[in-house]
Design a protein around this motif. Structure first.
Motif, PDB file in Angstrom:
ATOM      1  N   ASP A 142      -5.294  -3.419  11.978  1.00 46.66           N
ATOM      2  CA  ASP A 142      -4.107  -3.216  13.120  1.00 46.66           C
ATOM      3  C   ASP A 142      -2.876  -3.712  12.512  1.00 46.66           C
ATOM      4  N   ALA A 143      -2.710  -4.554  11.368  1.00 50.21           N
ATOM      5  CA  ALA A 143      -1.715  -4.792  10.778  1.00 50.21           C
ATOM      6  C   ALA A 143      -1.227  -3.952   9.667  1.00 50.21           C
ATOM      7  N   TYR A 144      -2.218  -3.453   9.116  1.00 53.46           N
ATOM      8  CA  TYR A 144      -2.178  -2.313   8.158  1.00 53.46           C
ATOM      9  C   TYR A 144      -1.547  -1.275   8.727  1.00 53.46           C
ATOM     10  N   ARG A 145      -1.977  -0.748   9.571  1.00 53.88           N
ATOM     11  CA  ARG A 145      -1.595   0.561  10.373  1.00 53.88           C
ATOM     12  C   ARG A 145      -0.076   0.363  10.571  1.00 53.88           C
ATOM     13  N   LYS A 146       0.421  -0.667  10.864  1.00 51.80           N
ATOM     14  CA  LYS A 146       1.982  -0.965  11.429  1.00 51.80           C
ATOM     15  C   LYS A 146       2.403  -0.727   9.915  1.00 51.80           C
ATOM     16  N   ILE A 147       2.068  -1.539   9.056  1.00 51.95           N
ATOM     17  CA  ILE A 147       2.913  -1.534   7.403  1.00 51.95           C
ATOM     18  C   ILE A 147       2.942  -0.046   7.043  1.00 51.95           C
ATOM     19  N   LYS A 148       2.030   0.578   7.008  1.00 54.40           N
ATOM     20  CA  LYS A 148       1.960   2.051   6.452  1.00 54.40           C
ATOM     21  C   LYS A 148       2.743   2.755   7.426  1.00 54.40           C
ATOM     22  N   LEU A 149       3.049   2.480   8.658  1.00 49.39           N
ATOM     23  CA  LEU A 149       4.207   3.235   9.314  1.00 49.39           C
ATOM     24  C   LEU A 149       5.606   2.668   8.917  1.00 49.39           C
ATOM     25  N   GLY A 150       5.924   1.696   8.112  1.00 48.91           N
ATOM     26  CA  GLY A 150       7.061   1.245   7.891  1.00 48.91           C
ATOM     27  C   GLY A 150       7.348   0.023   8.123  1.00 48.91           C
ATOM     28  N   ALA A 151       6.491  -0.938   8.754  1.00 43.88           N
ATOM     29  CA  ALA A 151       7.160  -2.327   9.237  1.00 43.88           C
ATOM     30  C   ALA A 151       7.015  -3.256   8.083  1.00 43.88           C
ATOM     31  N   ASN A 152       8.392  -4.059   8.231  1.00 39.96           N
ATOM     32  CA  ASN A 152       8.166  -5.039   6.938  1.00 39.96           C
ATOM     33  C   ASN A 152       7.535  -6.252   7.442  1.00 39.96           C
ATOM     34  N   LEU A 153       7.568  -6.456   8.606  1.00 43.16           N
ATOM     35  CA  LEU A 153       6.933  -7.827   9.307  1.00 43.16           C
ATOM     36  C   LEU A 153       6.014  -7.308  10.620  1.00 43.16           C
ATOM     37  N   VAL A 154       5.040  -8.034  10.593  1.00 41.37           N
ATOM     38  CA  VAL A 154       4.042  -7.743  11.826  1.00 41.37           C
ATOM     39  C   VAL A 154       4.293  -8.901  12.792  1.00 41.37           C
ATOM     40  N   GLU A 155       4.221  -8.979  13.826  1.00 39.75           N
ATOM     41  CA  GLU A 155       4.280 -10.150  14.954  1.00 39.75           C
ATOM     42  C   GLU A 155       2.960 -10.196  15.502  1.00 39.75           C
ATOM     43  N   LEU A 156       2.414 -11.466  15.648  1.00 37.12           N
ATOM     44  CA  LEU A 156       1.101 -11.270  16.147  1.00 37.12           C
ATOM     45  C   LEU A 156       0.993 -12.588  17.579  1.00 37.12           C
ATOM     46  N   PRO A 165      -4.791 -19.567  15.611  1.00 33.25           N
ATOM     47  CA  PRO A 165      -4.020 -19.397  14.333  1.00 33.25           C
ATOM     48  C   PRO A 165      -4.823 -18.886  12.974  1.00 33.25           C
ATOM     49  N   GLY A 166      -6.254 -19.208  13.405  1.00 32.15           N
ATOM     50  CA  GLY A 166      -7.224 -18.671  12.145  1.00 32.15           C
ATOM     51  C   GLY A 166      -6.731 -17.079  12.141  1.00 32.15           C
ATOM     52  N   LEU A 167      -6.380 -16.401  12.922  1.00 29.04           N
ATOM     53  CA  LEU A 167      -6.147 -15.002  12.818  1.00 29.04           C
ATOM     54  C   LEU A 167      -5.135 -14.635  11.625  1.00 29.04           C
ATOM     55  N   ILE A 168      -4.293 -15.518  11.360  1.00 27.36           N
ATOM     56  CA  ILE A 168      -3.029 -15.322  10.144  1.00 27.36           C
ATOM     57  C   ILE A 168      -3.971 -15.156   8.903  1.00 27.36           C
ATOM     58  N   SER A 169      -4.904 -16.211   8.584  1.00 32.89           N
ATOM     59  CA  SER A 169      -5.656 -16.137   7.496  1.00 32.89           C
ATOM     60  C   SER A 169      -6.639 -14.802   7.495  1.00 32.89           C
ATOM     61  N   GLU A 170      -7.310 -14.703   8.471  1.00 32.76           N
ATOM     62  CA  GLU A 170      -8.139 -13.172   8.605  1.00 32.76           C
ATOM     63  C   GLU A 170      -7.297 -12.271   8.133  1.00 32.76           C
ATOM     64  N   ILE A 171      -6.302 -11.813   8.816  1.00 36.28           N
ATOM     65  CA  ILE A 171      -5.367 -10.704   8.536  1.00 36.28           C
ATOM     66  C   ILE A 171      -4.906 -10.704   7.099  1.00 36.28           C
ATOM     67  N   ASN A 172      -4.533 -11.673   6.470  1.00 35.96           N
ATOM     68  CA  ASN A 172      -4.076 -11.790   5.167  1.00 35.96           C
ATOM     69  C   ASN A 172      -5.239 -11.474   4.266  1.00 35.96           C
ATOM     70  N   GLN A 173      -6.463 -12.081   4.481  1.00 43.02           N
ATOM     71  CA  GLN A 173      -7.646 -11.862   3.427  1.00 43.02           C
ATOM     72  C   GLN A 173      -7.807 -10.380   3.707  1.00 43.02           C
ATOM     73  N   GLY A 174      -7.875  -9.825   4.689  1.00 46.90           N
ATOM     74  CA  GLY A 174      -8.204  -8.382   5.045  1.00 46.90           C
ATOM     75  C   GLY A 174      -7.065  -7.533   4.602  1.00 46.90           C
ATOM     76  N   LEU A 175      -5.856  -7.937   4.683  1.00 50.27           N
ATOM     77  CA  LEU A 175      -5.003  -7.088   3.806  1.00 50.27           C
ATOM     78  C   LEU A 175      -5.120  -7.095   2.430  1.00 50.27           C
ATOM     79  N   VAL A 176      -5.509  -8.012   1.761  1.00 50.25           N
ATOM     80  CA  VAL A 176      -5.678  -7.992   0.374  1.00 50.25           C
ATOM     81  C   VAL A 176      -6.761  -6.991   0.002  1.00 50.25           C
ATOM     82  N   GLU A 177      -7.850  -6.948   0.837  1.00 48.00           N
ATOM     83  CA  GLU A 177      -8.973  -6.250   0.678  1.00 48.00           C
ATOM     84  C   GLU A 177      -8.547  -4.589   0.863  1.00 48.00           C
ATOM     85  N   LEU A 178      -7.800  -4.592   1.914  1.00 46.16           N
ATOM     86  CA  LEU A 178      -7.337  -3.044   2.235  1.00 46.16           C
ATOM     87  C   LEU A 178      -6.106  -2.425   1.027  1.00 46.16           C
TER      88      LEU A 178
END
Length: 191
Positions: A142-156, A165-178
């Motif tokens: 979900d975050a990566y889709r927003k970033i690919k569309l031009g977002a500099n930040l994503v709001e959770l 709050p564990g979602l932040i770590s999950e998203i960061n790790q997932g973004l690294v993989e993507l």
């Protein structure tokens, strides 16, 4: 006969009501177009260190205003309302364009502006833009889709409420993989 007359009167009232609603909608559309022309024609002295926070309305913009203002002023809270120090760009212009020019000029650098205009309508200035992807972010995808569309930040905000709050770590790790999967060296290359 009276029954037919009543039905005819009701039909006529409904038709007139619909027409009035359509007319009111048309007036509103014209007013918005006039407002957009006023905003697009607005001439002011922009600065290279201006920052625009651009988000969808009612999606945490005020929180972003507050955070960015505090970051640019070492945590200052010396104001009555955040809109006094981080003005809503288009609202200031709409209320009084001449006053907006002097108000904007009096703000110290770096100036931060709130904006809800679409990207195509947002003024293209010497400054910087923070495009914030909001809504429906529950995963790295979900975050990566927003970033690919031009977002500099994503709001959770909603994602954090439901997943914690564990979602932040999950998203960061997932973004690294993507990013690795698409052979990007960093997130900037994906934007």
């Amino acid at each position: 006969m009276k029954n037919i007359r009543n039905r005819l009167a009701n039909t006529l009232l409904k038709t007139l009501s619909g027409s009035l609603r359509s007319l009111a909608e048309l007036v509103e559309i014209v007013a918005v177009q006039v407002d957009m022309r006023r905003i697009m024609a607005f001439k002011w002295d922009d600065r290279p260190d201006d920052v625009f926070i651009v988000t969808y309305p009612r999606s945490g913009t005020t929180l972003m205003q507050m955070m960015l203002y505090q970051l640019t002023t070492d945590g200052s809270m010396d104001f009555q309302h955040i809109s006094m120090v981080v003005p809503w760009y288009e609202r200031r212009i709409m209320s009084n364009p001449e006053a907006a020019i002097s108000y904007f000029a009096a703000l110290p650098s770096p100036r931060v502006f709130k904006c809800h205009l679409s990207y195509s309508d947002t003024p293209k200035t010497k400054g910087k833009y923070i495009l914030i992807g909001v809504g429906g972010i529950f995963s790295a995808e979900d975050a990566y889709r927003k970033i690919k569309l031009g977002a500099n930040l994503v709001e959770l905000i909603t994602g954090m409420i439901y997943q914690g709050p564990g979602l932040i770590s999950e998203i960061n790790q997932g973004l690294v993989e993507l990013l690795k999967k698409e052979r990007y060296r960093n997130i900037r290359e994906a934007v």
